[in-house]
Scaffold this motif. Structure first.
Motif, PDB file in Angstrom:
ATOM      1  N   GLU A  24       0.827  -1.211   0.000  1.00 31.14           N
ATOM      2  CA  GLU A  24       0.000   0.000   0.000  1.00 31.14           C
ATOM      3  C   GLU A  24       0.859   1.257   0.000  1.00 31.14           C
ATOM      4  O   GLU A  24       0.605   2.193  -0.769  1.00 31.14           O
ATOM      5  CB  GLU A  24      -0.943  -0.003   1.217  1.00 31.14           C
ATOM      6  CG  GLU A  24      -1.838   1.217   1.312  1.00 31.14           C
ATOM      7  CD  GLU A  24      -2.808   1.357   0.149  1.00 31.14           C
ATOM      8  OE1 GLU A  24      -3.157   2.511  -0.175  1.00 31.14           O
ATOM      9  OE2 GLU A  24      -3.200   0.341  -0.455  1.00 31.14           O
ATOM     10  N   LEU A  27       2.478   1.776  -3.404  1.00 32.96           N
ATOM     11  CA  LEU A  27       1.502   2.282  -4.374  1.00 32.96           C
ATOM     12  C   LEU A  27       1.222   3.767  -4.149  1.00 32.96           C
ATOM     13  O   LEU A  27       1.121   4.535  -5.102  1.00 32.96           O
ATOM     14  CB  LEU A  27       0.199   1.489  -4.288  1.00 32.96           C
ATOM     15  CG  LEU A  27       0.199   0.120  -4.945  1.00 32.96           C
ATOM     16  CD1 LEU A  27      -1.097  -0.626  -4.639  1.00 32.96           C
ATOM     17  CD2 LEU A  27       0.402   0.237  -6.442  1.00 32.96           C
ATOM     18  N   GLN A  28       1.088   4.158  -2.885  1.00 35.58           N
ATOM     19  CA  GLN A  28       0.865   5.570  -2.571  1.00 35.58           C
ATOM     20  C   GLN A  28       2.044   6.420  -3.051  1.00 35.58           C
ATOM     21  O   GLN A  28       1.843   7.491  -3.631  1.00 35.58           O
ATOM     22  CB  GLN A  28       0.656   5.765  -1.067  1.00 35.58           C
ATOM     23  CG  GLN A  28      -0.665   5.269  -0.557  1.00 35.58           C
ATOM     24  CD  GLN A  28      -0.769   5.381   0.961  1.00 35.58           C
ATOM     25  OE1 GLN A  28       0.077   5.976   1.632  1.00 35.58           O
ATOM     26  NE2 GLN A  28      -1.814   4.785   1.512  1.00 35.58           N
ATOM     27  N   ALA A  30       4.168   5.729  -5.430  1.00 31.38           N
ATOM     28  CA  ALA A  30       4.186   5.750  -6.892  1.00 31.38           C
ATOM     29  C   ALA A  30       3.128   6.704  -7.444  1.00 31.38           C
ATOM     30  O   ALA A  30       3.387   7.442  -8.400  1.00 31.38           O
ATOM     31  CB  ALA A  30       3.971   4.346  -7.442  1.00 31.38           C
ATOM     32  N   SER A  31       1.949   6.718  -6.830  1.00 31.52           N
ATOM     33  CA  SER A  31       0.886   7.588  -7.327  1.00 31.52           C
ATOM     34  C   SER A  31       1.202   9.063  -7.106  1.00 31.52           C
ATOM     35  O   SER A  31       0.730   9.915  -7.847  1.00 31.52           O
ATOM     36  CB  SER A  31      -0.453   7.232  -6.671  1.00 31.52           C
ATOM     37  OG  SER A  31      -0.460   7.615  -5.309  1.00 31.52           O
ATOM     38  N   ARG A  32       2.020   9.344  -6.093  1.00 31.49           N
ATOM     39  CA  ARG A  32       2.410  10.730  -5.808  1.00 31.49           C
ATOM     40  C   ARG A  32       3.708  11.127  -6.511  1.00 31.49           C
ATOM     41  O   ARG A  32       4.132  12.269  -6.428  1.00 31.49           O
ATOM     42  CB  ARG A  32       2.596  10.918  -4.304  1.00 31.49           C
ATOM     43  CG  ARG A  32       1.335  10.788  -3.514  1.00 31.49           C
ATOM     44  CD  ARG A  32       1.609  11.061  -2.047  1.00 31.49           C
ATOM     45  NE  ARG A  32       0.446  10.727  -1.261  1.00 31.49           N
ATOM     46  CZ  ARG A  32       0.464   9.988  -0.172  1.00 31.49           C
ATOM     47  NH1 ARG A  32       1.604   9.528   0.301  1.00 31.49           N
ATOM     48  NH2 ARG A  32      -0.644   9.726   0.474  1.00 31.49           N
ATOM     49  N   GLY A  33       4.360  10.157  -7.114  1.00 34.65           N
ATOM     50  CA  GLY A  33       5.647  10.435  -7.753  1.00 34.65           C
ATOM     51  C   GLY A  33       6.769  10.622  -6.739  1.00 34.65           C
ATOM     52  O   GLY A  33       7.802  11.202  -7.060  1.00 34.65           O
ATOM     53  N   THR A  34       6.553  10.118  -5.543  1.00 32.02           N
ATOM     54  CA  THR A  34       7.552  10.233  -4.476  1.00 32.02           C
ATOM     55  C   THR A  34       8.717   9.298  -4.749  1.00 32.02           C
ATOM     56  O   THR A  34       8.533   8.160  -5.190  1.00 32.02           O
ATOM     57  CB  THR A  34       6.926   9.867  -3.106  1.00 32.02           C
ATOM     58  OG1 THR A  34       5.752  10.650  -2.922  1.00 32.02           O
ATOM     59  CG2 THR A  34       7.894  10.098  -1.975  1.00 32.02           C
ATOM     60  N   THR A  36      11.562   6.636  -4.041  1.00 35.43           N
ATOM     61  CA  THR A  36      11.614   5.468  -3.150  1.00 35.43           C
ATOM     62  C   THR A  36      13.061   5.046  -2.894  1.00 35.43           C
ATOM     63  O   THR A  36      13.344   3.879  -2.685  1.00 35.43           O
ATOM     64  CB  THR A  36      10.820   4.296  -3.754  1.00 35.43           C
ATOM     65  OG1 THR A  36      11.325   4.015  -5.055  1.00 35.43           O
ATOM     66  CG2 THR A  36       9.338   4.602  -3.824  1.00 35.43           C
TER      67      THR A  36
END
Length: 158
Positions: A24, A27-28, A30-34, A36
């Motif tokens: 989770e 995915l969060q 990735a969706s924010r473009g943060t 990793t």
């Protein structure tokens, strides 16, 4: 990136919650473009192995860039455990897990994984065999023959 929930789960030894939590959070991110860059890849991979979710573990491994795989010996060591699981190399699982100097985040988690794995194998053996040699039990459970004999005598019959 806030990984405090992952650290809390590790501290609380809530290992069964780690795989869905990491999935989770990733995915969060990735969706924010943060970025990793500090992602706990080894913890994430071991979390899937802990749940015996080999397909998710393989997918996660294959999704990682090669430079991430190359940069972390601990991640590579977790993947060796996964390869042994995938190939049903029962003794190899123990060898791979015990043959690496785990960092503080994974030392207890790896020990818990081995205990859980050993219990799964023992349940498999007791449901599959009415008789089995001590040598075979030792092989499947990653123990010496003496230790496996002692283990068998401590378990009450079902």
């Amino acid at each position: 990136m806030d990984l405090s929930a992952v650290q809390a789960a590790l501290s609380d030894k809530s290992y069964s919650t780690l795989a869905p939590l990491c999935d989770e959070l990733l995915l969060q991110a990735a969706s924010r473009g943060t970025t990793t860059d500090e992602w706990p890849h080894a913890v994430h991979l071991l979390a899937h192995l802990y749940l015996n979710d080999l397909n998710s573990a393989r997918f996660f491994w294959k999704s990682l860039p090669q430079e991430v795989k190359d940069a972390s010996p601990e991640l590579a060591a977790v993947w060796r455990i996964g390869q042994c699981l995938w190939n049903r190399d029962y003794a190899g699982v123990y060898t791979a897990a015990q043959g690496f100097e785990w960092g503080p985040d994974l030392a207890d988690f790896t020990t818990a994984f081995l205990e859980s794995y050993r219990q799964r194998i023992f349940q498999l053996l007791t449901s599959a065999y009415s008789t089995i040699s001590v040598a075979d039990v030792a092989h499947f459970m990653g123990m010496s023959e003496e230790d496996s004999t002692n283990c068998m005598f401590r378990i009450p019959p079902s």
